[in-house]
Structures are given as C-alpha cells and as structure tokens.
Design an enzyme around this catalytic site. Structure first.
Site, short mmCIF file in Angstrom:
data_model
loop_
_atom_site.label_atom_id
_atom_site.label_comp_id
_atom_site.label_asym_id
_atom_site.label_seq_id
_atom_site.Cartn_x
_atom_site.Cartn_y
_atom_site.Cartn_z
N GLU A 41 0.82 -1.21 0.00
CA GLU A 41 0.00 0.00 0.00
C GLU A 41 0.86 1.26 0.00
O GLU A 41 0.60 2.21 -0.75
CB GLU A 41 -0.93 0.02 1.23
CG GLU A 41 -1.89 -1.13 1.30
CD GLU A 41 -1.38 -2.32 2.11
OE1 GLU A 41 -2.21 -3.02 2.71
OE2 GLU A 41 -0.14 -2.55 2.15
N CYS B 215 -2.68 -2.47 7.50
CA CYS B 215 -2.20 -2.37 8.87
C CYS B 215 -2.27 -0.91 9.33
O CYS B 215 -2.60 -0.02 8.53
CB CYS B 215 -0.77 -2.88 8.94
SG CYS B 215 0.45 -1.77 8.19
N CYS C 169 -0.21 1.46 7.05
CA CYS C 169 -0.78 1.68 5.73
C CYS C 169 -2.06 2.50 5.81
O CYS C 169 -2.32 3.34 4.92
CB CYS C 169 -1.02 0.34 5.04
SG CYS C 169 0.55 -0.52 4.68
#
Length: 142
Positions: free
Chosen positions: A48, A76, A79
């Site tokens: 990402e 996560c 990101c």
C-alpha cells in the site's frame, strides 16, 4: 482488485509475503506495488505504501484526493496512516487481517472521528481469493 491480486502473486514469486495494492484515480491505475520489505531492506515497504508513493510521484502531489486504494489484505496501522495522510477517498480490500488489520479487525483508523480525515472502506472484495494466495504462500514455507 484483480490487478492488486496480480501484484500479490508477483510478490510471492519474489519471496515476499503476497500482498498487492493499486491506486486508482479518474478510472486509471496511477500506482501499483507488492510487498517488498525483504528486497528493499525497508520495514515500510508494504504494498500500500509503495503504491501510494508511486501514485504521488506520478501525480506530482502526495495528496491523492479522490483516489481509491485497493489492497488484497486489510491494511495495517501504518498503511491506514499513509492512506489518511494521502487523503484517499476510499480503501477497498480483500481478506481481513485479524492480527494486524486497522480498518475493522483490530482498529478502525479510517473512520476515527478524532482524526482530521475519514476514508470510506469496503472489505471482503475477492477476499476468498486473496486469502488463498496468502495461504498457498505460507504452506510452501512450512
């Protein structure tokens, strides 16, 4: 999401955890990447983040207002933070991540009212296929 899955498979072929991402603006892909922390010796080299970096470079601006970030796995915290800072409009992801997901599994960063930007999110898009790509990768590691 199919393009993100293709990126994930490229990552697996390179020995990286198979997560892929693409950034779409105005109907065109402006960023694409797969996980590359091993190849780049960089703990921030998640798919990402790399796709957002590419999109920012291509657009000449780190603000990606109106963009959609597609990721094969629930992003996560790092990101999600990158998506928030880039001001993307939407995140679409495949498989949930019960151990590190920050969209809905562990945290809800993208719609946290304490932050100055919100990002619409849709999960489960081709989620079974994304989960299979991950499972197949980790089966070869056992």
């Amino acid at each position: 999401m199919r393009e993100a899955l293709d990126e994930a498979r490229r990552g697996a072929a390179a020995g990286e955890v198979p997560v892929g991402a693409v950034v779409v603006m105005d109907g065109a892909i402006v960023g694409r990447a797969h996980n590359a922390p091993i190849a780049l010796a960089d703990p921030t080299a998640h798919a990402e983040v790399l796709a957002l970096r590419m999109a920012g470079e291509k657009r000449g601006n780190y603000r990606l207002t109106g963009a959609t970030l597609y990721a094969t796995v629930e992003p996560c915290p790092m990101c999600c933070g990158a998506a928030l800072h880039a001001r993307v409009a939407r995140v679409v992801y495949g498989a949930r991540d019960p151990k590190a997901g920050a969209v809905e599994s562990l945290y809800r960063l993208l719609d946290d009212a304490r932050l100055n930007h919100r990002v619409a999110a849709t999960g489960g898009v081709l989620g079974d296929e994304a989960a299979r790509v991950l499972s197949a990768f980790f089966e070869t590691r056992r």
